[in-house]
Design a protein around this motif. Structure first.
Motif, PDB file in Angstrom:
ATOM      1  N   ILE A 185     -40.402   2.171  27.839  1.00 19.75           N
ATOM      2  CA  ILE A 185     -41.778   2.415  27.986  1.00 19.75           C
ATOM      3  C   ILE A 185     -43.042   1.499  28.098  1.00 19.75           C
ATOM      4  CG2 ILE A 185     -43.119   4.753  26.775  1.00 19.75           C
ATOM      5  CD1 ILE A 185     -41.294   5.823  26.684  1.00 19.75           C
ATOM      6  N   GLN A 186     -42.441   0.686  26.905  1.00 21.05           N
ATOM      7  CA  GLN A 186     -43.207  -0.734  27.056  1.00 21.05           C
ATOM      8  C   GLN A 186     -43.414  -1.158  28.093  1.00 21.05           C
ATOM      9  OE1 GLN A 186     -45.647  -0.780  24.613  1.00 21.05           O
ATOM     10  NE2 GLN A 186     -46.037  -2.998  25.483  1.00 21.05           N
ATOM     11  N   PHE A 244     -49.289   2.832  27.119  1.00 22.60           N
ATOM     12  CA  PHE A 244     -48.698   3.758  26.500  1.00 22.60           C
ATOM     13  C   PHE A 244     -49.366   4.004  25.259  1.00 22.60           C
ATOM     14  CE2 PHE A 244     -46.002   6.652  25.262  1.00 22.60           C
ATOM     15  CZ  PHE A 244     -46.270   8.286  26.171  1.00 22.60           C
ATOM     16  N   TYR A 245     -48.148   3.106  24.215  1.00 26.85           N
ATOM     17  CA  TYR A 245     -48.604   2.738  23.163  1.00 26.85           C
ATOM     18  C   TYR A 245     -49.756   2.983  22.556  1.00 26.85           C
ATOM     19  CZ  TYR A 245     -43.588   3.191  23.267  1.00 26.85           C
ATOM     20  OH  TYR A 245     -42.349   3.490  23.200  1.00 26.85           O
ATOM     21  N   ALA A 280     -35.335   3.899  25.389  1.00 29.14           N
ATOM     22  CA  ALA A 280     -36.489   4.744  26.245  1.00 29.14           C
ATOM     23  C   ALA A 280     -37.621   4.192  25.871  1.00 29.14           C
ATOM     24  CB  ALA A 280     -36.274   6.441  26.091  1.00 29.14           C
ATOM     25  N   TYR A 322     -40.203  17.251  25.163  1.00 27.02           N
ATOM     26  CA  TYR A 322     -41.025  16.591  25.763  1.00 27.02           C
ATOM     27  C   TYR A 322     -41.862  17.208  27.473  1.00 27.02           C
ATOM     28  CZ  TYR A 322     -42.879  12.724  28.827  1.00 27.02           C
ATOM     29  OH  TYR A 322     -43.383  12.334  29.252  1.00 27.02           O
TER      30      TYR A 322
END
Length: 559
Positions: free
Chosen positions: A463-464, A470-471, A459, A520
């Motif tokens: 996401i990356q 995002f991070y 996951a 989440y």
């Protein structure tokens, strides 16, 4: 005060003797799996379908269907955890009772207090939404109520302060004045609360029959809405799919999750079920599956009929047919909304008194709350108090505050239920075989030792790949963003910790996924939601330490 006393637990045997064996509750056991499934559908399909879905689509566009699926997955895992508890501990009290078995008394109290937000305070929002549709229904028949009797005082005052033309300003200008105070309140919302309270007070059998009829009506009308609406779908309205990005989709989490609130209310009816260990789990899961399919199709239809930008209204289903000129559907949608939200109020108003009844048995609430009406076999006093808790705030609060307040409390309860299943003691092979023989629900055990850490790692990489910024945005510790990013940072830490624990303890995968998915969804709550939730919990803890702690049956047994 010993710290260990805060975590004192009730044994399953004790709880069963207080109601779960069917001999000690004093309530009428009249509900079948069909009734429980219909109660679940009655509770789920209501304000979230006819009101909150508009705000969700306005925030996320057509991509809001992804959020519905995410919430359905989270609720699905959570429903299985509720079902596991319902099979092992088949008594009223829902998550409150389950927390008492797994975490201990202080967490049980917190859950009971949080469920007050879901059932009673959630019904305030439903009452406001019901009033809006009911007023529209009256208008179509030529009847008109004065504006000062169809809106809450807070909304009318806000409209006056902002000089916003419409119902609120008219209500403020035309309201009668008594002792220098304008008389403004939502009369239909007050009356429906009184009617529902009376019906729930009267009896479970009567409530069941009316609920089942209303479910048939609203499912039929929703099916008609989907069929008629499908002819007006323009696929161009589905582009862009996520007009406000994934952040916009997550911005609708309160509204979307509110649409799923209700399936857990079925667990409060354990002591009125004929076979709770078999039927409660089925009722929760069946109702959740049916409603998830309806939500996804309905969201696609309404975002296909008109632009998502036109859906930020309190009555979106009526709005889309008005925009398309299908006037005959306005009347039908209004009927469906009134019926749907009446059934939601009915189930929620049944749930809250039974939680208070269970807390009272345990000594955490005054003894009067556990009294059973000698004729109607319902928790009469607790039902009346619930009616007051719902009815009084209608005079001084508004819809937006109640919606956010309700969703965060429910998610918090779901987190503890999933965590509670992880803490349950493993059953012997003989106990497992006995449950399977009698058709009782059991969560299949899947070892998360390797699966969960790999899932979290996958996951993170995904996401990356999909959201490169995002991070960097999440781990921005500037003073302007730290408060906003804090929930997500805590979530990342939780994922790491649970990955290590799952590897070391061989945790069961399904409740673990339920815990993580609900956590989440909590990251989508605004800072203001957390602030109000914290204040609410603080008030609850004051009540607990001033009354519940010393009057607890476990405290007296120890003494």
């Amino acid at each position: 005060m010993g710290l260990s006393n805060l975590f004192r637990r009730k044994s399953t045997a004790t709880i069963l003797n207080e109601g779960g064996d069917g001999e000690h509750s004093g309530l009428n056991k009249v509900l079948t799996v069909k009734d429980l499934t219909f109660f679940g559908i009655a509770a789920i399909i209501g304000g979230g379908t006819f009101s909150a879905i508009g705000n969700a689509c306005f925030s996320g566009g057509p991509g809001v269907v992804l959020l519905y699926i995410m919430c359905a997955v989270a609720c699905g895992f959570t429903a299985m955890c509720y079902a596991e508890f319902a099979s092992r501990v088949p008594v009223s009290g829902s998550a409150y009772t389950y927390a008492y078995v797994s975490f201990g008394e202080i967490f049980a109290w917190i859950i009971g207090w949080a469920l007050l937000m879901e059932y009673s305070i959630g019904n305030i929002y439903i009452a406001f939404s019901w009033s809006g549709y009911f007023t529209n229904l009256l208008e179509t028949t030529g009847m008109h109520l004065p504006e000062w009797l169809t809106i809450n005082y807070k909304s009318a005052h806000a409209a006056f302060e902002a000089n916003t033309k419409g119902e609120g300003l008219l209500a403020w200008q035309n309201a009668p004045i008594l002792g220098g105070l304008r008389i403004i309140f939502d009369l239909p919302a007050v009356l429906i609360n009184i009617l529902i309270t009376y019906l729930v007070y009267k009896g479970t059998k009567e409530s069941k029959n009316i609920s089942n009829i209303m479910v048939y009506i609203k499912l039929s009308i929703i099916l008609l809405v989907i069929i008629v609406g499908a002819f007006y779908v323009d696929i161009n309205n589905w582009t862009p799919f996520m007009p406000n990005g994934f952040g916009g989709v997550m911005g609708g989490v309160s509204a979307v999750f509110f649409a799923y609130i209700g399936f857990d209310a079925v667990s409060t009816l354990a002591e009125e079920s004929k076979n709770p260990q078999r039927d409660l789990p089925r009722g929760m899961i069946y109702s959740l599956v049916v409603c998830t399919v309806i939500y996804i199709i309905l969201a696609l239809v309404i975002t296909g009929m008109v632009s998502y930008q036109l859906l930020g209204v309190s009555d979106p289903l009526a709005e889309i047919f008005a925009l398309k000129g299908v006037k005959w559907m306005l009347f039908i949608v209004s009927i469906a909304a009134v019926v749907a939200m009446t059934s939601v109020m009915l189930v929620f108003q049944m749930g809250q008194p039974r939680i208070w009844m269970t807390m009272s048995r345990d000594g955490l609430m005054p003894k009067r709350f556990s009294s059973i009406h000698p004729k109607y076999k319902t928790p009469g006093f607790a039902t009346i108090i619930t009616g007051l808790v719902v009815g009084v705030p209608i005079f001084f609060t508004d819809e937006t505050f109640v919606l956010d307040f309700t969703s965060i409390g429910t998610l918090f309860a779901f987190v503890l239920v999933c965590g509670g299943v992880l803490m349950l003691s493993p059953q012997s092979e003989a106990e497992i075989a006995e449950r399977q023989t009698k058709g009782k629900f059991r969560i299949p055990y899947i070892n998360s030792k390797f699966i969960f850490p790999i899932f979290i790692l996958f996951a993170g990489v995904l996401i990356q790949y999909l959201f490169p910024d995002f991070y960097s945005n999440t781990f921005n510790f500037s003073s302007d963003t730290i408060a906003t990013n804090l929930p997500m940072l805590v979530f990342f830490l939780l994922c790491i910790v649970m990955s290590v624990v799952s590897f070391a303890k061989n945790l069961s995968l399904i409740p673990l996924l339920g815990l993580i998915s609900c956590c989440y969804l909590l990251t989508g709550m605004a800072v203001s939601n957390w602030k109000w939730f914290g204040i609410w919990l603080a008030i609850g803890l004051v009540f607990y330490f001033s009354f519940g702690y010393k009057n607890s049956k476990l405290n007296k047994e120890k003494a």
